[in-house]
Design an enzyme around this catalytic site. Sequence first.
Site, mmCIF file in Angstrom:
data_model
loop_
_atom_site.group_PDB
_atom_site.id
_atom_site.type_symbol
_atom_site.label_atom_id
_atom_site.label_comp_id
_atom_site.label_asym_id
_atom_site.label_seq_id
_atom_site.Cartn_x
_atom_site.Cartn_y
_atom_site.Cartn_z
ATOM 1 N N ARG A 65 6.794 -7.752 3.281
ATOM 2 C CA ARG A 65 7.836 -8.098 2.635
ATOM 3 C C ARG A 65 8.425 -9.435 2.892
ATOM 4 O O ARG A 65 9.131 -9.895 1.232
ATOM 5 C CB ARG A 65 9.048 -7.699 2.234
ATOM 6 C CG ARG A 65 9.048 -6.129 1.882
ATOM 7 C CD ARG A 65 9.728 -4.542 1.616
ATOM 8 N NE ARG A 65 9.965 -4.211 3.532
ATOM 9 C CZ ARG A 65 11.108 -3.477 3.944
ATOM 10 N NH1 ARG A 65 11.942 -3.472 2.832
ATOM 11 N NH2 ARG A 65 10.986 -3.984 4.943
ATOM 12 N N CYS A 75 -0.414 5.317 2.479
ATOM 13 C CA CYS A 75 0.405 4.682 1.233
ATOM 14 C C CYS A 75 1.108 6.153 1.488
ATOM 15 O O CYS A 75 1.160 7.375 1.839
ATOM 16 C CB CYS A 75 -1.078 4.892 0.769
ATOM 17 S SG CYS A 75 -0.228 4.740 -1.126
ATOM 18 N N THR A 133 0.716 -4.386 -3.023
ATOM 19 C CA THR A 133 0.737 -4.004 -4.114
ATOM 20 C C THR A 133 1.802 -4.470 -5.521
ATOM 21 O O THR A 133 2.992 -4.949 -5.101
ATOM 22 C CB THR A 133 0.971 -2.032 -4.967
ATOM 23 O OG1 THR A 133 -0.034 -1.622 -4.230
ATOM 24 C CG2 THR A 133 0.429 -1.911 -5.822
#
Length: 707
Positions: free
Chosen positions: A573, A445, A362
């Site tokens: 990440r 989520c 996101t």
Amino acid sequence: MAESTAELGEPPVLPPVPEPNYTAAPPSYHLNLTAEELVAKAIAPVKKEFIRPPPDRTNPKKSDNDDDISDTNGVSDSRSLSKQTTTLAREKKSKRQLKRERLQEQKSALNLCPVVAKTGDVSSCQYKDNCRLSHDLEAFKAQKPADLEGDCPFLSEEGPCRYGFACRFSGTHKDGVIAGTLKEQIKSSEVNGLKKDVQKLLWKNKMKFPKADAKLKSLGLLILTKSKMKITEDKEEGNVIDSNNSPASDGNGCSKGAGDSVNQSECCPSVPEEDGVDETCASAELPPLKKSKSEIVENCCSGETDNGMSVLEEDSVKSSAQTELEAAVDDSLPESDKSLKVHSREKKLIDFREKLYLAPLTTVGNLPFRRVCKVLGADVTCGEMAMCTNLLQGQASEWALLRRHSSEDLFGVQICGAYPDTVAHTVELIDQECTVDFIDINMGCPIDLVVNKGAGSSLLTKPMRMKSVIQAASGIVDKPITVKVRTGYFEGKNRIDSLIADIGNWGASAVTIHGRSRQQRYSKLADWDYIYQCARKAPNDLQVLGNGDINSYVDWNKHKSDCTELTSSMIARGALIKPWIFTEIKEQRHWDISSWERFNILKDYVRFGLQHWGSDKKGVETTRHFLLEWFSYTFRYVPVGLLEVIPQRLNWRPPSYFGRDDLETLMASESAADWIRISEMLLGKVPDGFTFSPKHKSNAYDRADNG
């Protein structure tokens, strides 16, 4: 790799660089510990000669309270700049003040009509004097900021630049902008845009979903009641719904008022709200859903049956009876509805094995970032998470998350919804309007705004709802439906291992397991042993991918060798911190990348960003904003040549250190003021009053606002 990064030349010429702003632990503390002790404390073991010495507090020329301090080169100290920008960022404006500023901006000569900017002809706008935007071309030229260095990103296209005189590179336009030569159709390498006629149908709630409704009907999930569109048609035809205009029953024990449609919301209790914001989930706006109850929805969403049996036990007992019921329902359907059912063997399959999968990220995982990762070796890309409710409302900002570039040869979109009808309608709409290779449903989520509406990881507490969502979605398209989950909702109560076989039977082609619970968020390391356990329990036709803490090719190889049943691993990440991780995995090496090689990757990103968001003033600042958001991850990278122990782990916190050159030192700063300086090297000076506060602060760097 099909493409190459920007042509490597000489390192960029840096303006005088102030001392970066650091707030890590005192360097003397790091100097007294061995590399093994630093690793045990999750601190990056930087070589002693690169550790930054403690600041000189005895220098009378420097004062922490003086905001006007400048270094010997006349450049303000970054800590001073950080304080100034922090103060600006914290100023709040009222709605009235913001509205007044928007109106003033519209009247400004800098807000030039795009049609006039493209053609250079004041009379080309169809609205003439009634246009809300400025038509004063000469005034715009007089006030326009100076052009940026470099070439226009649209020079390779046929015809003139789509932004004309508004382009910040207009001086490089070869033939200028000649009235009447602008082509109606500009060739674009991006697809999946929202058509205006489809958007209008979504706005008016008049979009038809025949495949989804047929599948929902066959599963017994279709609420047989009048929709808003049907009620409107009845009113136009003069049909009376209720003589007293009082709430009427829908026959299933659910009451509704005139104009209301029965929804599945509020049928299941939502999971209690928790504090915190997740770094990989969107802050999506979910409209409040209307309350309703029906026997069908209650049976679908309830966690236990009346006889006290668990959901999975009841599902196992009734499996044969349910199969017979579904067969009977299918036989009763008309021929047109039968033809809509897709057989499982007709599904297109994607082999994720050995493929490097860039996770849906996101905010930062936008189209330009995905293009950078494709250049550096990513095989599979997926768009940012989009909320089903927003897509069905025709929100252009949400549909922008589905955009796809031509370089993304294996591309999927990720959607998030709470109920089978919402997800099924969205899947049919995407299948009809977009070009994608697979559709991923987010069931992991952890953000409160999503969970409290019954979506995301809230579904992990409702396995029968998960079943309904997956069955409804997979039964109406021939594209693979994949699912992304976490280990469970509560810490210490993993449950995906008990659902993994069912997920495959429900129609999912692949499942990605993030090795953390919803409650855990990003604290502690991912539980890969549990991921392996789930992969070994999965059926042969269900591909299982792991996710969590992959930051080098060593991590990738370890997970592949530890569990051969694991199909592949998703990189999240780690790609944000160093997108060249895909190159490292493919070439099986630790890339000691130089600062100017990293700078060329940033140049690629800026070029892709201008092509995506535009080369006018708005597009330049949008590119700058997302570039700065990306910097909130890249500064965590510690160069290989500076480490005593390699590779760098994802949970290591870098100490204050010097780089091998000024640019590398600047890139290591955790101050947003220094990130802004790097952006100015690529996109020119920031506008007056510019401020920036990073959106994601879920790691150990919880600095306030601008550092």
